[in-house]
Enzyme design. Structure first.
Site, PDB file in Angstrom:
ATOM      1  N   LYS A  89     -28.901  44.940   7.881  1.00 52.99           N
ATOM      2  CA  LYS A  89     -28.816  44.027   6.218  1.00 52.99           C
ATOM      3  C   LYS A  89     -29.301  42.306   6.535  1.00 52.99           C
ATOM      4  O   LYS A  89     -29.960  41.740   5.667  1.00 52.99           O
ATOM      5  CB  LYS A  89     -28.030  44.610   5.338  1.00 52.99           C
ATOM      6  CG  LYS A  89     -28.613  45.193   4.869  1.00 52.99           C
ATOM      7  CD  LYS A  89     -27.402  46.160   3.862  1.00 52.99           C
ATOM      8  CE  LYS A  89     -28.443  48.051   3.267  1.00 52.99           C
ATOM      9  NZ  LYS A  89     -27.468  48.257   3.137  1.00 52.99           N
ATOM     10  N   LYS A  92     -40.147  52.868   7.852  1.00 59.25           N
ATOM     11  CA  LYS A  92     -39.124  53.892   7.285  1.00 59.25           C
ATOM     12  C   LYS A  92     -39.401  53.731   5.458  1.00 59.25           C
ATOM     13  O   LYS A  92     -39.254  52.214   4.669  1.00 59.25           O
ATOM     14  CB  LYS A  92     -37.866  53.555   7.339  1.00 59.25           C
ATOM     15  CG  LYS A  92     -36.806  54.380   6.645  1.00 59.25           C
ATOM     16  CD  LYS A  92     -35.428  54.047   6.577  1.00 59.25           C
ATOM     17  CE  LYS A  92     -34.419  54.452   5.507  1.00 59.25           C
ATOM     18  NZ  LYS A  92     -34.438  54.178   4.489  1.00 59.25           N
ATOM     19  N   LYS A  96     -35.819  51.618  -0.746  1.00 61.80           N
ATOM     20  CA  LYS A  96     -36.676  51.207  -2.206  1.00 61.80           C
ATOM     21  C   LYS A  96     -36.395  50.051  -2.221  1.00 61.80           C
ATOM     22  O   LYS A  96     -36.829  49.272  -2.819  1.00 61.80           O
ATOM     23  CB  LYS A  96     -35.362  51.612  -2.833  1.00 61.80           C
ATOM     24  CG  LYS A  96     -35.273  53.012  -3.391  1.00 61.80           C
ATOM     25  CD  LYS A  96     -33.760  53.336  -4.028  1.00 61.80           C
ATOM     26  CE  LYS A  96     -33.635  54.344  -4.127  1.00 61.80           C
ATOM     27  NZ  LYS A  96     -31.870  54.820  -3.410  1.00 61.80           N
TER      28      LYS A  96
HETATM   29  P1  ADP Z   1     -33.161  53.666   0.301  1.00 56.86           P
HETATM   30  O1  ADP Z   1     -33.370  53.128   1.646  1.00 56.86           O
HETATM   31  O2  ADP Z   1     -34.428  54.280  -0.800  1.00 56.86           O
HETATM   32  O3  ADP Z   1     -32.702  52.394  -0.882  1.00 56.86           O
HETATM   33  P2  ADP Z   1     -31.238  55.542   0.499  1.00 56.86           P
HETATM   34  O4  ADP Z   1     -30.271  54.205   1.572  1.00 56.86           O
HETATM   35  O5  ADP Z   1     -30.990  54.886  -0.835  1.00 56.86           O
HETATM   36  O6  ADP Z   1     -32.572  55.276  -0.177  1.00 56.86           O
HETATM   37  O7  ADP Z   1     -30.926  57.226   0.333  1.00 56.86           O
HETATM   38  C1  ADP Z   1     -30.332  57.660   0.037  1.00 56.86           C
HETATM   39  C2  ADP Z   1     -30.942  58.718   0.517  1.00 56.86           C
HETATM   40  O8  ADP Z   1     -31.924  59.033   0.376  1.00 56.86           O
HETATM   41  C3  ADP Z   1     -30.203  58.085   2.229  1.00 56.86           C
HETATM   42  O9  ADP Z   1     -29.793  60.315   2.419  1.00 56.86           O
HETATM   43  C4  ADP Z   1     -30.490  58.710   3.565  1.00 56.86           C
HETATM   44  O10 ADP Z   1     -30.640  58.919   4.328  1.00 56.86           O
HETATM   45  C5  ADP Z   1     -32.266  59.304   2.355  1.00 56.86           C
HETATM   46  N1  ADP Z   1     -33.603  58.669   3.311  1.00 56.86           N
HETATM   47  C6  ADP Z   1     -33.873  56.882   2.562  1.00 56.86           C
HETATM   48  N2  ADP Z   1     -35.594  56.877   3.028  1.00 56.86           N
HETATM   49  C7  ADP Z   1     -35.515  57.763   3.737  1.00 56.86           C
HETATM   50  C8  ADP Z   1     -36.727  57.936   4.280  1.00 56.86           C
HETATM   51  N3  ADP Z   1     -37.563  56.856   4.436  1.00 56.86           N
HETATM   52  N4  ADP Z   1     -36.639  58.697   5.529  1.00 56.86           N
HETATM   53  C9  ADP Z   1     -35.481  59.708   5.586  1.00 56.86           C
HETATM   54  N5  ADP Z   1     -34.133  60.031   4.934  1.00 56.86           N
HETATM   55  C10 ADP Z   1     -34.517  58.486   3.903  1.00 56.86           C
END
Ligand code: ADP
Ligand code: TRP
Length: 323
Positions: A111, A190, A193
């Protein structure tokens, strides 16, 4: 029967990366396990500072889970801040967490590298996550690969605490779906959001089409063979198609003559059909927000009953119960 726990941040609209890595495996575990599933709004505050958006996203995320089949009577399903004791435990744990442990966090370093000006909450985020897990004595934590280190930090904190005060916390294990460890977004990075590359679970038809059609590909001509292992469309296709269909597409890639545009159209159909039954259920919840709030409040009461005895034990151990 194991106690399985995981949370999701309401920092934006939930996408198919969240669905396959976290929501789907969690929901499938509700029959044979004691499931703890929650919406982590305290965590979302580390990056989201618009109260109206946070409120909206929180209820939207709850509707997504319910529409996808989470059963609030079987599971513990709640909003993190409705059991505020977790913030109390966070403070206690932060006094037992070395600075170095948090400084090694990849997610924090990523980040920073992306230019985010960090607040203290972003830095201590793993301690709040440890409190989330330890407060409920969770055993198994299903998360995407990017969250594995946070569960390891939780283990470190718990082991250290137990060494000092005796056997208070259960030591949790991460559970990672290796085959779908990182789901790519429309730009091939990846899906996240925060990267503007998501395909959302409950996308409307027009915007779903737009997003699928803009998935980035290489420039291999239609007639040439293509490499499925480096192709973002293929990586998404294999999440939705059955085994035979995946093999068939692999063959078509190998022999050439199949264009990316054609495969995108197939993918679009697969995604739309996959979520069709859930979409109908979600529309029902949208019309009855009051019922969704009721479910969440009931869920918080049920969950707090599990949290309080752990917190009392911890307070006793560290000396906060002075009377
Ligand atoms: P984002 O990166 O979209 O903000 P979060 O960090 O809130 O997502 O992740 C919520 C859950 O979904 C976590 O368990 C995270 O590891 C999984 N996750 C989010 N994006 C992915 C992705 N592109 N591939 C696999 N797992 C993901
Ligand atoms: N940090 C996790 C994420 O961004 C969300 C989360 C918060 C979580 N508390 C948790 C996940 C406890 C598992 C267990 O995805």
């Amino acid at each position: 029967m194991s106690r399985v726990l995981s949370g999701i941040q309401p920092s934006g609209t939930l996408h198919i990366g969240n669905y396959f890595a976290m929501m789907k495996p969690m929901i499938s575990m509700q029959t044979d396990n004691e499931l703890f599933c929650f919406i982590v709004n305290y965590h979302a505050m580390t990056t989201l500072t618009d109260g109206k958006v946070l409120r909206q996203n929180t209820v939207d995320a709850a509707m997504d889970f319910l529409a996808l089949g989470l059963d609030p009577d079987r599971a513990h399903f709640w909003v993190q801040s409705d059991v505020p004791e977790v913030a109390e435990l966070t403070w206690i744990l932060s006094c037992h967490t070395s600075l170095g442990l948090l400084e090694r966090s990849h997610s924090y370093k990523d980040k920073l590298a992306r230019g985010i000006t960090p607040n203290t909450g972003l830095f201590t985020y793993p301690v709040l996550m440890a409190a989330d897990i330890l407060l409920y004595n969770a055993q198994i934590i299903p998360v995407g690969k990017d969250q594995k280190q946070h569960v390891e930090i939780t283990r470190d904190i718990a082991i250290r605490f137990n060494n000092t005060y005796g056997d208070i916390f259960t030591i949790p294990e991460p559970s990672i779906q290796e085959d779908i460890a990182v789901i790519p977004g429309t730009d091939g990075q990846k899906m996240s959001k925060s990267y503007d590359n998501t395909i959302n679970i409950f996308e409307d038809e027009k915007s779903l089409k737009k997003k699928v059609m803009k998935i980035v590909t290489d420039s291999t001509p239609v007639e040439d063979p293509k490499n499925p292992d480096t192709c973002t469309i293929f990586a998404l296709y294999r999440l939705f198609a059955d085994k035979d269909r995946i093999e068939n597409l692999r063959d078509r890639y190998a022999s050439g003559g199949t264009g990316y545009g054609e495969v995108k159209k197939e993918l679009l159909g697969l995604i739309w059909e996959h979520f069709r039954p859930f979409r109908e259920k979600r529309e029902m919840y949208e019309k009855d927000r009051g019922e969704v709030i009721n479910i969440l409040k009931k869920g918080a009461d049920k969950t707090r009953a599990v949290a309080l005895p752990t917190l009392e034990k911890v307070k006793g151990a560290v000396g906060l119960n002075y009377c």
